[in-house]
Design an enzyme around this catalytic site. Sequence first.
Site, mmCIF file in Angstrom:
data_model
loop_
_atom_site.group_PDB
_atom_site.id
_atom_site.type_symbol
_atom_site.label_atom_id
_atom_site.label_comp_id
_atom_site.label_asym_id
_atom_site.label_seq_id
_atom_site.Cartn_x
_atom_site.Cartn_y
_atom_site.Cartn_z
ATOM 1 N N HIS A 17 -8.510 -8.109 -7.913
ATOM 2 C CA HIS A 17 -9.002 -8.836 -6.855
ATOM 3 C C HIS A 17 -8.965 -7.776 -5.645
ATOM 4 O O HIS A 17 -8.132 -7.710 -4.814
ATOM 5 C CB HIS A 17 -8.193 -9.940 -6.526
ATOM 6 N N SER B 226 -6.824 -2.029 -0.994
ATOM 7 C CA SER B 226 -6.258 -1.086 -1.947
ATOM 8 C C SER B 226 -7.428 -0.197 -2.647
ATOM 9 O O SER B 226 -7.208 0.768 -3.084
ATOM 10 C CB SER B 226 -5.434 -2.021 -3.094
ATOM 11 N N ASP C 192 -14.856 -12.184 -12.260
ATOM 12 C CA ASP C 192 -13.787 -12.535 -12.107
ATOM 13 C C ASP C 192 -12.339 -11.758 -12.287
ATOM 14 O O ASP C 192 -12.728 -11.116 -13.526
ATOM 15 C CB ASP C 192 -13.652 -13.998 -12.973
ATOM 16 N N GLY C 193 -11.443 -11.664 -11.490
ATOM 17 C CA GLY C 193 -10.652 -10.576 -12.057
ATOM 18 C C GLY C 193 -9.709 -10.757 -13.150
ATOM 19 O O GLY C 193 -9.214 -9.973 -14.016
ATOM 20 N N GLU D 175 -14.368 -7.635 -7.453
ATOM 21 C CA GLU D 175 -14.715 -8.673 -6.532
ATOM 22 C C GLU D 175 -15.878 -9.523 -6.895
ATOM 23 O O GLU D 175 -17.002 -9.264 -6.981
ATOM 24 C CB GLU D 175 -14.736 -8.164 -5.203
ATOM 25 N N ASP E 134 -3.636 -8.747 -7.515
ATOM 26 C CA ASP E 134 -3.310 -9.201 -5.938
ATOM 27 C C ASP E 134 -4.414 -10.320 -5.908
ATOM 28 O O ASP E 134 -5.207 -10.226 -5.176
ATOM 29 C CB ASP E 134 -3.652 -8.216 -5.168
ATOM 30 N N HIS F 182 0.871 -1.325 0.048
ATOM 31 C CA HIS F 182 0.113 -0.044 0.045
ATOM 32 C C HIS F 182 1.132 1.300 -0.064
ATOM 33 O O HIS F 182 0.449 2.303 -0.333
ATOM 34 C CB HIS F 182 -0.899 -0.017 1.147
#
Length: 285
Positions: free
Chosen positions: A41, A107, A150-151, A125, A171, A18
């Site tokens: 994500h 994030s 889905d990411g 997400e 991520d 971060h």
Amino acid sequence: MNYRHAFHAGNFADVLKHAVLARVLMHLAEKPAAFRVLDTHAGAGLYDLAGPEASRTGEWRDGIGRVLAVKDMPQTIAALLAPYLDALAACGGGGSQNGIPSRYPGSPLIAARLMRPQDRLVACELEPGAAGALARALGRDARAKRIAIDGWLALKAYLPPKERRGLVLIDPPFEKPDEFARLSKAVAGAVRKWPSGVYMIWHPVKNRRESEAFLQTLADACIPKVMRLEISVGGEADGLTTSGLVLINPPWRLADELTPLLDWLVPLLARGPGAAARLDWIAKD
């Protein structure tokens, strides 16, 4: 590796991830043109440090807890960490424990806090519980869109962004044994679609051979400007002790900023012998 983030919020890996995220966003904001953040994500967005998951592990105490306990932070380090710590303070709310905010932002909330009115966030997400929590955390911020997708599919659907500037944060949870292979393929495909974007990829370093193989795939894909960051807290504790970040097309001054920051973080976050940091280039044109 099962990385349900509520157990790990605010740990040493989050501090590095971060802090770097905040620095990248500050560099993007130096130009007046709008930018887009795609968080593939995104997770729940906000985590309760006094909740059952975070309390069970207490990992935040050896991460953000140590950072916020520093009384006389060097001015150069304070300036580098200011965007990250300001975002944390703004999202903390609900009281504090010994100066530690009761809530820790993920994030997407850090990004939203540091974006300007013209910038946009797409936070992806898929898990229903986390997706609902993320929607509540983002609230009615018109700059931020939460999408239940889905990411990995998001990398195909939302690149390149119309702003033509921005950051892709990847991520993944690393819950499946083939996650690195999937990550390699997804990153290579995303860069082909949007070669000028900034990419920031988090990964655990549990198996050195596996991590090096992932980096080699990026080199083999002829992706230019690939920077590696790692921080290890040392010791022989169970769980994660080394965290990695890969940055593709990082802002040109970022490496100069991160070198002193890593030097400062290593002794602060160390849990035993072997604590160290690493910053090098996998590819640099």
